[in-house]
Design a protein around this motif. Structure first.
Motif, PDB file in Angstrom:
ATOM      1  N   ARG A   1       3.013   7.783  -2.185  1.00  0.00           N
ATOM      2  CA  ARG A   1       2.138   7.439  -1.818  1.00  0.00           C
ATOM      3  C   ARG A   1       1.346   6.440  -0.993  1.00  0.00           C
ATOM      4  O   ARG A   1       1.782   5.771  -0.720  1.00  0.00           O
ATOM      5  CB  ARG A   1       1.591   7.089  -2.935  1.00  0.00           C
ATOM      6  CG  ARG A   1       0.197   6.379  -3.851  1.00  0.00           C
ATOM      7  CD  ARG A   1      -0.213   6.423  -4.970  1.00  0.00           C
ATOM      8  NE  ARG A   1      -0.390   7.607  -5.205  1.00  0.00           N
ATOM      9  CZ  ARG A   1       0.088   8.048  -6.659  1.00  0.00           C
ATOM     10  NH1 ARG A   1       0.584   7.051  -8.077  1.00  0.00           N
ATOM     11  NH2 ARG A   1       0.152   9.214  -7.268  1.00  0.00           N
ATOM     12  N   ARG A   2       0.157   6.492   0.101  1.00  0.00           N
ATOM     13  CA  ARG A   2      -0.476   5.610   1.042  1.00  0.00           C
ATOM     14  C   ARG A   2      -1.713   5.089   0.831  1.00  0.00           C
ATOM     15  O   ARG A   2      -2.947   6.283  -0.079  1.00  0.00           O
ATOM     16  CB  ARG A   2      -0.610   5.525   2.508  1.00  0.00           C
ATOM     17  CG  ARG A   2      -0.967   5.141   3.182  1.00  0.00           C
ATOM     18  CD  ARG A   2      -0.315   4.169   4.115  1.00  0.00           C
ATOM     19  NE  ARG A   2      -0.586   3.069   4.913  1.00  0.00           N
ATOM     20  CZ  ARG A   2      -2.149   2.452   4.885  1.00  0.00           C
ATOM     21  NH1 ARG A   2      -2.796   2.742   3.943  1.00  0.00           N
ATOM     22  NH2 ARG A   2      -2.036   1.897   5.540  1.00  0.00           N
ATOM     23  N   ARG A   3      -1.755   4.622  -0.124  1.00  0.00           N
ATOM     24  CA  ARG A   3      -2.790   3.727  -0.572  1.00  0.00           C
ATOM     25  C   ARG A   3      -3.992   3.152   0.660  1.00  0.00           C
ATOM     26  O   ARG A   3      -3.901   2.508   1.488  1.00  0.00           O
ATOM     27  CB  ARG A   3      -3.518   2.392  -1.449  1.00  0.00           C
ATOM     28  CG  ARG A   3      -4.614   2.375  -2.431  1.00  0.00           C
ATOM     29  CD  ARG A   3      -4.740   1.200  -3.732  1.00  0.00           C
ATOM     30  NE  ARG A   3      -3.554   0.258  -2.265  1.00  0.00           N
ATOM     31  CZ  ARG A   3      -3.098  -0.680  -3.413  1.00  0.00           C
ATOM     32  NH1 ARG A   3      -2.376  -0.708  -4.499  1.00  0.00           N
ATOM     33  NH2 ARG A   3      -2.056  -1.926  -2.503  1.00  0.00           N
ATOM     34  N   LEU A   4      -4.999   3.811   0.649  1.00  0.00           N
ATOM     35  CA  LEU A   4      -5.983   4.066   1.701  1.00  0.00           C
ATOM     36  C   LEU A   4      -6.969   2.598   1.947  1.00  0.00           C
ATOM     37  O   LEU A   4      -7.278   2.138   2.415  1.00  0.00           O
ATOM     38  CB  LEU A   4      -6.986   4.922   2.155  1.00  0.00           C
ATOM     39  CG  LEU A   4      -5.792   6.391   2.285  1.00  0.00           C
ATOM     40  CD1 LEU A   4      -6.936   7.974   2.036  1.00  0.00           C
ATOM     41  CD2 LEU A   4      -4.528   6.477   3.463  1.00  0.00           C
TER      42      LEU A   4
ATOM     43  N   SER B   1      -6.579   6.836  -2.265  1.00  0.00           N
ATOM     44  CA  SER B   1      -4.658   7.203  -1.499  1.00  0.00           C
ATOM     45  C   SER B   1      -5.071   8.879  -1.479  1.00  0.00           C
ATOM     46  O   SER B   1      -4.925   9.593  -1.808  1.00  0.00           O
ATOM     47  CB  SER B   1      -4.034   6.971  -2.807  1.00  0.00           C
ATOM     48  OG  SER B   1      -3.961   7.229  -4.292  1.00  0.00           O
TER      49      SER B   1
ATOM     50  N   ASP C   1      -1.704  11.085  -1.313  1.00  0.00           N
ATOM     51  CA  ASP C   1      -0.075  11.780  -1.778  1.00  0.00           C
ATOM     52  C   ASP C   1       0.593  12.721  -1.072  1.00  0.00           C
ATOM     53  O   ASP C   1      -0.333  14.018  -0.700  1.00  0.00           O
ATOM     54  CB  ASP C   1      -0.047  12.159  -3.090  1.00  0.00           C
ATOM     55  CG  ASP C   1      -0.758  10.795  -3.974  1.00  0.00           C
ATOM     56  OD1 ASP C   1      -1.363  10.126  -3.753  1.00  0.00           O
ATOM     57  OD2 ASP C   1      -0.130  11.003  -5.274  1.00  0.00           O
TER      58      ASP C   1
ATOM     59  N   VAL D   1       0.829  -1.009  -0.196  1.00  0.00           N
ATOM     60  CA  VAL D   1      -0.150   0.437  -0.193  1.00  0.00           C
ATOM     61  C   VAL D   1       0.922   1.305   0.432  1.00  0.00           C
ATOM     62  O   VAL D   1       0.559   2.160   0.338  1.00  0.00           O
ATOM     63  CB  VAL D   1      -1.026  -0.242   1.321  1.00  0.00           C
ATOM     64  CG1 VAL D   1      -2.110  -1.213   0.757  1.00  0.00           C
ATOM     65  CG2 VAL D   1       0.019   0.129   2.896  1.00  0.00           C
ATOM     66  N   HIS D   2       2.098   1.296  -0.133  1.00  0.00           N
ATOM     67  CA  HIS D   2       3.310   2.886   0.158  1.00  0.00           C
ATOM     68  C   HIS D   2       4.038   2.301  -1.576  1.00  0.00           C
ATOM     69  O   HIS D   2       4.239   1.294  -2.108  1.00  0.00           O
ATOM     70  CB  HIS D   2       4.069   2.188   0.454  1.00  0.00           C
ATOM     71  CG  HIS D   2       4.412   1.540   2.457  1.00  0.00           C
ATOM     72  ND1 HIS D   2       3.073   2.278   3.358  1.00  0.00           N
ATOM     73  CD2 HIS D   2       3.230   0.383   3.121  1.00  0.00           C
ATOM     74  CE1 HIS D   2       2.421   1.700   4.638  1.00  0.00           C
ATOM     75  NE2 HIS D   2       2.589   0.876   5.115  1.00  0.00           N
TER      76      HIS D   2
ATOM     77  N   CYS E   1      -9.454   9.704  -5.792  1.00  0.00           N
ATOM     78  CA  CYS E   1     -10.882   8.681  -5.302  1.00  0.00           C
ATOM     79  C   CYS E   1     -10.617   8.522  -6.619  1.00  0.00           C
ATOM     80  O   CYS E   1     -11.418   9.188  -7.442  1.00  0.00           O
ATOM     81  CB  CYS E   1     -11.489   9.332  -4.652  1.00  0.00           C
ATOM     82  SG  CYS E   1     -11.232   9.988  -3.155  1.00  0.00           S
TER      83      CYS E   1
END
Length: 129
Positions: A93-96, A101, A103, A61-62, A127
């Protein structure tokens, strides 16, 4: 701010994936119909190039990003603003969730220090619908 002219732009971009690294390359040429804006004489041809990479392991997710952007100066005879700009950016970037995500990025100009932001921060929430 300007006249009623028409501007044109041509952009070419590509992305190559090699394992966990994604390589990006982009170039653009813009033609501005106006020769001046708010009293500032403009160059009608503007060129830019971008090289970037993104590192993300499978199912992670990173993601970590880096890029270099070079742009020709747009103004004619306006001190440092007539010179090319050189900027580097580093980001995370972190995918939530699968469609959302967050950034974060830091921008720094290099080589020429008086004609672009000295330092910049970027934050975005993306989104996908």
């Amino acid at each position: 701010f300007g006249g009623q002219s028409i501007d044109f732009c041509l952009s070419l971009s590509t992305k190559v994936e090699t394992g966990s690294v994604h390589w990006y390359l982009s170039s653009a040429a813009s033609y501005y119909g106006d020769e001046e804006m708010i009293g500032i004489r403009l160059r009608q041809l503007h060129l830019s190039g971008l090289f970037g990479l993104e590192y993300m392991r499978d199912r992670s997710v990173h993601a970590w990003t880096a890029q270099i952007l070079v742009e020709s100066g747009v103004a004619r005879d306006l001190y440092q603003f007539s010179d090319a700009t050189y900027e580097v950016m580093f980001g995370y970037r972190r995918r939530l969730s699968p469609k959302v995500s967050m950034d974060f990025g830091i921008l720094e100009n290099i080589l020429a220090f008086d004609n672009s932001p000295d330092f910049g921060l970027h934050m975005a929430l993306t989104c996908n619908l």
